[in-house]
Write an enzyme that holds these catalytic residues in place. Structure first.
Site, PDB file in Angstrom:
ATOM      1  CG  ASP A  33      32.161  47.215  37.447  1.00 10.79           C
ATOM      2  OD1 ASP A  33      33.367  47.485  37.561  1.00 10.79           O
ATOM      3  OD2 ASP A  33      31.330  48.002  36.917  1.00 10.79           O
ATOM      4  CG  ASN A  89      42.548  49.774  34.697  1.00 12.07           C
ATOM      5  OD1 ASN A  89      43.273  49.053  34.017  1.00 12.07           O
ATOM      6  ND2 ASN A  89      41.244  49.879  34.469  1.00 12.07           N
ATOM      7  CD  GLN A  96      43.278  54.003  40.057  1.00 12.93           C
ATOM      8  OE1 GLN A  96      44.407  54.413  39.799  1.00 12.93           O
ATOM      9  NE2 GLN A  96      42.923  53.581  41.259  1.00 12.93           N
ATOM     10  CG  HIS A 102      39.249  48.891  41.538  1.00 10.38           C
ATOM     11  ND1 HIS A 102      39.676  50.190  41.713  1.00 10.38           N
ATOM     12  CD2 HIS A 102      38.899  48.796  40.239  1.00 10.38           C
ATOM     13  CE1 HIS A 102      39.570  50.849  40.573  1.00 10.38           C
ATOM     14  NE2 HIS A 102      39.110  50.021  39.655  1.00 10.38           N
ATOM     15  CG  PHE A 103      43.013  43.034  41.896  1.00 11.22           C
ATOM     16  CD1 PHE A 103      43.350  43.708  43.059  1.00 11.22           C
ATOM     17  CD2 PHE A 103      44.023  42.498  41.121  1.00 11.22           C
ATOM     18  CE1 PHE A 103      44.674  43.859  43.440  1.00 11.22           C
ATOM     19  CE2 PHE A 103      45.349  42.637  41.491  1.00 11.22           C
ATOM     20  CZ  PHE A 103      45.682  43.316  42.647  1.00 11.22           C
ATOM     21  CG  HIS A 104      38.161  45.601  36.877  1.00  7.11           C
ATOM     22  ND1 HIS A 104      36.987  46.257  36.592  1.00  7.11           N
ATOM     23  CD2 HIS A 104      39.077  46.573  37.094  1.00  7.11           C
ATOM     24  CE1 HIS A 104      37.188  47.569  36.634  1.00  7.11           C
ATOM     25  NE2 HIS A 104      38.446  47.785  36.937  1.00  7.11           N
TER      26      HIS A 104
HETATM   27  P1  AMP Z   1      38.601  51.465  36.950  1.00  2.00           P
HETATM   28  O1  AMP Z   1      38.346  52.118  35.624  1.00  2.00           O
HETATM   29  O2  AMP Z   1      39.592  50.343  36.869  1.00  2.00           O
HETATM   30  O3  AMP Z   1      38.932  52.484  38.021  1.00  2.00           O
HETATM   31  O4  AMP Z   1      37.247  50.758  37.332  1.00  2.00           O
HETATM   32  C1  AMP Z   1      36.283  51.300  38.190  1.00  2.00           C
HETATM   33  C2  AMP Z   1      35.087  50.417  38.110  1.00  2.00           C
HETATM   34  O5  AMP Z   1      34.240  50.718  39.199  1.00  2.00           O
HETATM   35  C3  AMP Z   1      34.262  50.587  36.832  1.00  2.00           C
HETATM   36  O6  AMP Z   1      34.193  49.346  36.145  1.00  2.00           O
HETATM   37  C4  AMP Z   1      32.893  51.034  37.346  1.00  2.00           C
HETATM   38  O7  AMP Z   1      31.825  50.470  36.617  1.00  2.00           O
HETATM   39  C5  AMP Z   1      32.914  50.535  38.774  1.00  2.00           C
HETATM   40  N1  AMP Z   1      32.060  51.279  39.689  1.00  2.00           N
HETATM   41  C6  AMP Z   1      32.001  52.624  39.860  1.00  2.00           C
HETATM   42  N2  AMP Z   1      31.099  52.944  40.817  1.00  2.00           N
HETATM   43  C7  AMP Z   1      30.581  51.771  41.249  1.00  2.00           C
HETATM   44  C8  AMP Z   1      29.590  51.431  42.222  1.00  2.00           C
HETATM   45  N3  AMP Z   1      28.970  52.363  42.944  1.00  2.00           N
HETATM   46  N4  AMP Z   1      29.300  50.122  42.397  1.00  2.00           N
HETATM   47  C9  AMP Z   1      29.928  49.170  41.686  1.00  2.00           C
HETATM   48  N5  AMP Z   1      30.880  49.425  40.769  1.00  2.00           N
HETATM   49  C10 AMP Z   1      31.193  50.709  40.538  1.00  2.00           C
END
Ligand code: AMP
Length: 141
Positions: A33, A89, A96, A102-104
């Site tokens: 991330d 999310n 989200q 995606h899974f964190h």
């Molecule tokens: P969510 O809020 O669950 O949709 O999480 C999206 C995640 O994607 C966030 O933690 C961002 O920091 C991450 N993210 C967004 N753009 C990128 C990118 N280009 N490379 C890596 N992570 C990203």
């Protein structure tokens, strides 16, 4: 998905945007991330561009489920954490921000780095719970 701009994650999966890649197979792609909650915060993404988990195919779901424990072990080993959270999310009100499933994987350190738990819960209403569980059982049978 048809006629819609590819998500940032599709660009990453297709190699059109840089990332710190962690893992790839036929159905799954994983990378760090870019705004980590803690060092080693990793995303595990199906190549299928479903927006939310409920729209994901069983094939992609299986593939993600198969690799999540393995990627988690690598995240723990490399970050030095021994605990972690999985966060997933779905929808803007559910936090989200990238509309591609995606899974964190978020390492949790003893000093507090990682995911905080700000959520408040209430005791279940058993009457309502029984009704909802029965309705879900019907849908799933
Ligand atoms: P969510 O809020 O669950 O949709 O999480 C999206 C995640 O994607 C966030 O933690 C961002 O920091 C991450 N993210 C967004 N753009 C990128 C990118 N280009 N490379 C890596 N992570 C990203």
């Amino acid at each position: 998905m048809g006629g819609v701009e590819p998500s940032i994650f599709s660009l990453i999966i297709n190699g059109e945007m840089p990332c710190h890649k962690v893992y790839e197979d036929e159905h799954v792609f994983s990378f760090l991330d870019v705004n980590p909650f803690s060092p080693g915060h990793t995303l595990v993404v199906p190549k299928e561009a479903a927006k939310t988990l409920d729209a994901l195919s069983e094939e992609s779901a299986q593939a993600i489920g198969r690799v999540l424990p393995r990627v988690s072990r690598a995240v723990l080993e490399v970050s030095g954490a021994s605990e972690f959270n999985i966060l997933q999310n779905n929808g803007p009100n559910a936090f989200q921000s990238v509309f591609h499933v995606h899974f964190h994987i978020i390492p949790k350190f003893q000093d507090g780095r990682g995911l905080a738990w700000p959520f408040k819960s209430n005791p279940i209403d058993h009457e309502d719970g029984a009704r909802m569980a029965a309705a879900m059982r019907d849908l799933l049978s």
